[in-house]
Scaffold this active site. Structure first.
Site, PDB file in Angstrom:
ATOM      1  N   HIS A  38      -4.934   7.020  -6.186  1.00 38.89           N
ATOM      2  CA  HIS A  38      -4.070   7.877  -5.366  1.00 38.89           C
ATOM      3  C   HIS A  38      -2.659   7.847  -5.935  1.00 38.89           C
ATOM      4  CE1 HIS A  38      -3.524   3.762  -3.955  1.00 38.89           C
ATOM      5  NE2 HIS A  38      -2.271   4.137  -3.761  1.00 38.89           N
ATOM      6  N   HIS A 118       2.742   8.770 -10.082  1.00 39.67           N
ATOM      7  CA  HIS A 118       1.644   8.374 -10.969  1.00 39.67           C
ATOM      8  C   HIS A 118       0.471   7.883 -10.125  1.00 39.67           C
ATOM      9  CE1 HIS A 118       3.471   4.518  -9.998  1.00 39.67           C
ATOM     10  NE2 HIS A 118       2.308   3.967 -10.306  1.00 39.67           N
TER      11      HIS A 118
END
Length: 177
Positions: A38, A118
């Site tokens: 995630h 990220h």
């Protein structure tokens, strides 16, 4: 409970992660379960159960429009001594993270000093592998998983176990426009 705020990747992107992680299948690394990958907007840490409803209420007031995000590129933090291998994420994630920060500031959570969108693929336990990892990253650094629309984020509970973390969605927050 241990909590964080995140944007989940679409299932079709998660299905591509094991092939990317193959480049890093070696001792000294801990690969993240692809289903758990995630984009973290804010890590909250331990939150008293009694405050969760208030936090959910505050996050419900975060206003954002759906936006296009692109998942592209493989890289590492921090540099010469690699500790994290990640997939790059572009789109106005920083604006959303800032809105989450603002909503949670009254609860005493410190603002994040630097945000970098990220999705973590692996954690490096043995920094002596940094050179090898860097070489492997250069071979797949331009990988492109495509685009998706970010129209929600979630508050997640993280339970640490010897087999790895277990994530549970506590609440979901949808774009307002």
């Amino acid at each position: 409970m241990r909590c964080f705020v995140a944007v989940d990747l679409p299932d079709e992107m998660k299905r591509e992660i094991p092939a990317i992680q193959q480049a890093f299948a070696m001792n000294g690394l801990k690969l993240v379960d692809p289903d758990l990958v995630h984009i973290t907007l804010k890590f909250l840490g331990e939150v008293p159960d009694s405050r969760v409803a208030e936090i959910v209420d505050a996050l419900n007031r975060v206003s954002f429009s759906p936006f296009h995000a692109h998942i592209r590129g493989v890289g590492a933090f921090p540099g010469r001594s690699i500790r994290v291998i990640w997939l790059g994420a572009s789109g106005p994630f920083e604006d959303l993270a800032r809105a989450v920060d603002t909503a949670l500031e009254p609860f005493g959570f410190e603002r994040d000093k630097k945000f970098s969108a990220h999705a973590t693929l692996a954690r490096v336990k043995d920094p002596s592998l940094s050179r090898i990892i860097g070489e492997r990253i250069s071979g797949i650094s331009e990988i492109d998983l495509g685009e998706f629309v970010v129209d929600r984020f979630v508050l997640k509970k993280s339970t640490l176990t010897p087999r790895g973390p277990i994530y549970e969605d506590v609440a979901e927050f949808r774009a307002s426009r």
